[in-house]
Design a protein around this motif. Structure first.
Motif, PDB file in Angstrom:
ATOM      1  N   THR A  67       0.839  -1.193   0.000  1.00 29.62           N
ATOM      2  CA  THR A  67       0.000   0.000   0.000  1.00 29.62           C
ATOM      3  C   THR A  67       0.878   1.248   0.000  1.00 29.62           C
ATOM      4  OG1 THR A  67      -1.462  -1.288   1.455  1.00 29.62           O
ATOM      5  CG2 THR A  67      -1.954   1.066   1.181  1.00 29.62           C
ATOM      6  N   THR A  68       0.741   2.095  -1.038  1.00 26.86           N
ATOM      7  CA  THR A  68       1.523   3.337  -1.022  1.00 26.86           C
ATOM      8  C   THR A  68       1.045   4.255   0.099  1.00 26.86           C
ATOM      9  OG1 THR A  68       0.084   4.471  -2.622  1.00 26.86           O
ATOM     10  CG2 THR A  68       2.029   3.284  -3.489  1.00 26.86           C
ATOM     11  N   HIS A  69      -0.272   4.255   0.344  1.00 26.18           N
ATOM     12  CA  HIS A  69      -0.830   5.038   1.447  1.00 26.18           C
ATOM     13  C   HIS A  69      -2.304   4.682   1.598  1.00 26.18           C
ATOM     14  CE1 HIS A  69      -1.816   7.388  -2.112  1.00 26.18           C
ATOM     15  NE2 HIS A  69      -2.688   8.102  -1.406  1.00 26.18           N
ATOM     16  N   VAL A  70      -2.841   5.020   2.735  1.00 26.94           N
ATOM     17  CA  VAL A  70      -4.215   4.628   3.049  1.00 26.94           C
ATOM     18  C   VAL A  70      -5.170   5.788   2.761  1.00 26.94           C
ATOM     19  CG1 VAL A  70      -5.774   3.775   4.836  1.00 26.94           C
ATOM     20  CG2 VAL A  70      -3.432   2.924   4.717  1.00 26.94           C
ATOM     21  N   HIS A  71      -5.566   5.880   1.498  1.00 27.47           N
ATOM     22  CA  HIS A  71      -6.702   6.690   1.066  1.00 27.47           C
ATOM     23  C   HIS A  71      -7.621   5.764   0.286  1.00 27.47           C
ATOM     24  CE1 HIS A  71      -4.533  10.855   1.389  1.00 27.47           C
ATOM     25  NE2 HIS A  71      -5.113  10.496   2.516  1.00 27.47           N
ATOM     26  N   ALA A  72      -8.908   6.104   0.225  1.00 29.75           N
ATOM     27  CA  ALA A  72      -9.917   5.182  -0.291  1.00 29.75           C
ATOM     28  C   ALA A  72      -9.616   4.699  -1.707  1.00 29.75           C
ATOM     29  CB  ALA A  72     -11.292   5.845  -0.246  1.00 29.75           C
ATOM     30  N   ASP A  73      -9.036   5.562  -2.543  1.00 31.77           N
ATOM     31  CA  ASP A  73      -8.799   5.211  -3.942  1.00 31.77           C
ATOM     32  C   ASP A  73      -7.591   4.305  -4.143  1.00 31.77           C
ATOM     33  OD1 ASP A  73      -7.573   7.644  -3.027  1.00 31.77           O
ATOM     34  OD2 ASP A  73      -6.924   8.091  -5.059  1.00 31.77           O
ATOM     35  N   HIS A  74      -6.930   3.942  -3.065  1.00 30.21           N
ATOM     36  CA  HIS A  74      -5.749   3.068  -3.166  1.00 30.21           C
ATOM     37  C   HIS A  74      -5.924   1.744  -2.418  1.00 30.21           C
ATOM     38  CE1 HIS A  74      -3.150   6.193  -5.017  1.00 30.21           C
ATOM     39  NE2 HIS A  74      -4.032   6.979  -4.425  1.00 30.21           N
ATOM     40  N   ILE A  75      -7.007   1.632  -1.651  1.00 26.81           N
ATOM     41  CA  ILE A  75      -7.222   0.423  -0.841  1.00 26.81           C
ATOM     42  C   ILE A  75      -8.559  -0.238  -1.148  1.00 26.81           C
ATOM     43  CG2 ILE A  75      -5.744   1.262   1.029  1.00 26.81           C
ATOM     44  CD1 ILE A  75      -8.358   1.948   2.585  1.00 26.81           C
ATOM     45  N   GLY A  76      -9.169   0.134  -2.272  1.00 29.62           N
ATOM     46  CA  GLY A  76     -10.545  -0.266  -2.548  1.00 29.62           C
ATOM     47  C   GLY A  76     -10.792  -1.753  -2.646  1.00 29.62           C
ATOM     48  N   ASN A  77      -9.786  -2.523  -3.056  1.00 32.09           N
ATOM     49  CA  ASN A  77      -9.953  -3.966  -3.199  1.00 32.09           C
ATOM     50  C   ASN A  77      -9.018  -4.757  -2.284  1.00 32.09           C
ATOM     51  OD1 ASN A  77     -11.981  -4.469  -5.462  1.00 32.09           O
ATOM     52  ND2 ASN A  77     -10.585  -3.018  -6.449  1.00 32.09           N
ATOM     53  N   HIS A  78      -8.575  -4.147  -1.213  1.00 34.83           N
ATOM     54  CA  HIS A  78      -7.686  -4.863  -0.285  1.00 34.83           C
ATOM     55  C   HIS A  78      -8.341  -6.140   0.262  1.00 34.83           C
ATOM     56  CE1 HIS A  78      -4.601  -1.919  -0.497  1.00 34.83           C
ATOM     57  NE2 HIS A  78      -4.183  -1.987   0.746  1.00 34.83           N
ATOM     58  N   ASP A  79      -9.655  -6.139   0.350  1.00 35.65           N
ATOM     59  CA  ASP A  79     -10.332  -7.309   0.913  1.00 35.65           C
ATOM     60  C   ASP A  79     -10.264  -8.536   0.006  1.00 35.65           C
ATOM     61  OD1 ASP A  79     -12.007  -6.184  -1.015  1.00 35.65           O
ATOM     62  OD2 ASP A  79     -13.850  -6.690   0.071  1.00 35.65           O
ATOM     63  N   GLU A  80      -9.785  -8.371  -1.225  1.00 33.42           N
ATOM     64  CA  GLU A  80      -9.686  -9.496  -2.154  1.00 33.42           C
ATOM     65  C   GLU A  80      -8.351 -10.245  -2.028  1.00 33.42           C
ATOM     66  OE1 GLU A  80     -12.600  -8.164  -5.765  1.00 33.42           O
ATOM     67  OE2 GLU A  80     -10.493  -7.588  -5.977  1.00 33.42           O
ATOM     68  N   PHE A  81      -7.477  -9.789  -1.136  1.00 31.48           N
ATOM     69  CA  PHE A  81      -6.143 -10.379  -1.023  1.00 31.48           C
ATOM     70  C   PHE A  81      -5.836 -10.743   0.422  1.00 31.48           C
ATOM     71  CE2 PHE A  81      -6.315  -7.659  -4.710  1.00 31.48           C
ATOM     72  CZ  PHE A  81      -5.779  -8.464  -5.707  1.00 31.48           C
ATOM     73  N   ASP A  82      -5.019 -11.779   0.578  1.00 30.66           N
ATOM     74  CA  ASP A  82      -4.701 -12.290   1.914  1.00 30.66           C
ATOM     75  C   ASP A  82      -3.489 -11.618   2.542  1.00 30.66           C
ATOM     76  OD1 ASP A  82      -6.780 -14.165   1.839  1.00 30.66           O
ATOM     77  OD2 ASP A  82      -5.526 -15.612   0.758  1.00 30.66           O
ATOM     78  N   THR A  83      -2.584 -11.078   1.707  1.00 31.57           N
ATOM     79  CA  THR A  83      -1.318 -10.557   2.205  1.00 31.57           C
ATOM     80  C   THR A  83      -1.209  -9.082   1.873  1.00 31.57           C
ATOM     81  OG1 THR A  83      -0.337 -12.736   1.792  1.00 31.57           O
ATOM     82  CG2 THR A  83       1.179 -10.922   2.234  1.00 31.57           C
ATOM     83  N   ILE A  84      -1.286  -8.254   2.908  1.00 28.44           N
ATOM     84  CA  ILE A  84      -1.334  -6.803   2.738  1.00 28.44           C
ATOM     85  C   ILE A  84      -0.290  -6.153   3.637  1.00 28.44           C
ATOM     86  CG2 ILE A  84      -2.730  -4.728   3.109  1.00 28.44           C
ATOM     87  CD1 ILE A  84      -5.195  -6.538   2.603  1.00 28.44           C
ATOM     88  N   TYR A  85       0.529  -5.299   3.032  1.00 31.42           N
ATOM     89  CA  TYR A  85       1.541  -4.557   3.778  1.00 31.42           C
ATOM     90  C   TYR A  85       1.301  -3.062   3.645  1.00 31.42           C
ATOM     91  CZ  TYR A  85       4.145  -8.831   4.569  1.00 31.42           C
ATOM     92  OH  TYR A  85       4.519 -10.091   5.000  1.00 31.42           O
ATOM     93  N   VAL A  86       1.663  -2.347   4.709  1.00 33.40           N
ATOM     94  CA  VAL A  86       1.491  -0.904   4.765  1.00 33.40           C
ATOM     95  C   VAL A  86       2.591  -0.357   5.670  1.00 33.40           C
ATOM     96  CG1 VAL A  86      -0.061  -1.005   6.779  1.00 33.40           C
ATOM     97  CG2 VAL A  86      -0.250   0.919   5.187  1.00 33.40           C
ATOM     98  N   HIS A  87       2.930   0.906   5.514  1.00 33.99           N
ATOM     99  CA  HIS A  87       3.863   1.501   6.463  1.00 33.99           C
ATOM    100  C   HIS A  87       3.154   1.667   7.808  1.00 33.99           C
ATOM    101  CE1 HIS A  87       6.495   4.426   8.420  1.00 33.99           C
ATOM    102  NE2 HIS A  87       7.443   4.002   7.587  1.00 33.99           N
ATOM    103  N   GLU A  88       3.895   1.489   8.886  1.00 36.90           N
ATOM    104  CA  GLU A  88       3.307   1.497  10.224  1.00 36.90           C
ATOM    105  C   GLU A  88       2.542   2.788  10.514  1.00 36.90           C
ATOM    106  OE1 GLU A  88       4.599   0.264  14.765  1.00 36.90           O
ATOM    107  OE2 GLU A  88       6.164   0.713  13.280  1.00 36.90           O
TER     108      GLU A  88
END
Length: 260
Positions: A67-88
């Motif tokens: 994830t480059t950053h947590v805004h709605a237009d960048h995380i819209g389909n995160h629920d379709e994947f099992d492995t998700i990384y983000v900066h703390e």
């Protein structure tokens, strides 16, 4: 050639694809980077259409979402994947909601100025950004090896506290998320943004050597690396003129602009 009613798939090279949403006013790009052992999906788009139906056609390898950053237009389909990384520093937003943006405003923004038919499953009135716990964190300077392809993470705060850029060391592509793109202003005017951090981050990426192409997450797909020279000049100008603070407006440069 993948044809889809919502996404436009563009091949950058044999193992790199842009998955774009040109029918929405934000013109969002997500990027699939395929290695020998794993694939990385940089962001998952707006969540208007199912992005996994695209990635399933492009690779059979396990996919890691970064994830480059947590805004709605960048995380819209995160629920379709099992492995998700983000900066703390963006992890709280991922788990508990995006600070400084109301759900009402998000729904207005997600549903306006759409120029092509949306999937029947999309309803802007009930749209809710993804919330969930990440698999883990990515850190500044971390090198991610996906098999014959290495990516390095740069923590580049400003647009959000945990914004990152990703440099594909192997192919020399720089993925800049919402730190750098063309046509519309880079946003650093929300209460949750930080103008000083953003300009420092711009200065940092302008010093990355041997970049072959710059891929922002909006608008034109692929910018020439000479834009980084312009970034250096812009940073100097903004600092010297003491413009790096909220309320100074839009500042236009050759190839990009910034709004404080």
């Amino acid at each position: 050639m993948i044809r889809d009613s919502w996404f436009t798939v563009q091949q950058i090279d044999n193992n790199t694809f842009a998955i774009s949403e040109y029918g929405h006013w934000e013109k969002v790009h997500s990027f699939l980077l395929i290695g020998d052992e794993r694939a990385v999906l940089i962001d998952t788009g707006l969540g208007i259409g199912s992005i996994v139906r695209i990635t399933d056609q492009l690779t059979n390898l396990p996919i890691i979402v970064i994830t480059t950053h947590v805004h709605a237009d960048h995380i819209g389909n995160h629920d379709e994947f099992d492995t998700i990384y983000v900066h703390e520093k963006d992890s709280d937003w991922l788990m508990n909601g995006i600070r400084g943006l109301s759900i009402e405003q998000i729904r207005v923004d997600i549903g306006r100025d759409i120029t092509i038919p949306t999937p029947k499953t999309f309803n802007p009135e009930t749209y809710t950004p993804y919330q969930g716990e990440p698999t883990g964190f990515v850190a500044d300077g971390e090198v991610i090896d996906i098999g014959s392809r290495k990516l390095i993470v740069y923590h580049t705060p400003g647009h959000s506290p945990g914004h990152i850029c990703i440099f594909d060391i192997t192919n020399r592509y720089l993925f800049t998320g919402d730190l750098l793109y063309d046509e519309t202003p880079i946003y650093a005017f929300y209460p949750s943004t930080n103008p000083v951090d953003l300009v420092n981050s711009l200065e940092r990426i302008s010093g990355i050597k041997d970049v072959s192409k710059v891929y922002g997450s909006h608008n034109t797909l692929g910018l020439e690396p000479k834009i980084l020279d312009e970034v250096k000049l812009a940073v100097k100008f903004l600092n010297e003129k003491e413009l790096v603070k909220f309320g100074t407006g839009i500042h236009k440069f050759n190839g990009f602009s910034v709004k404080f």
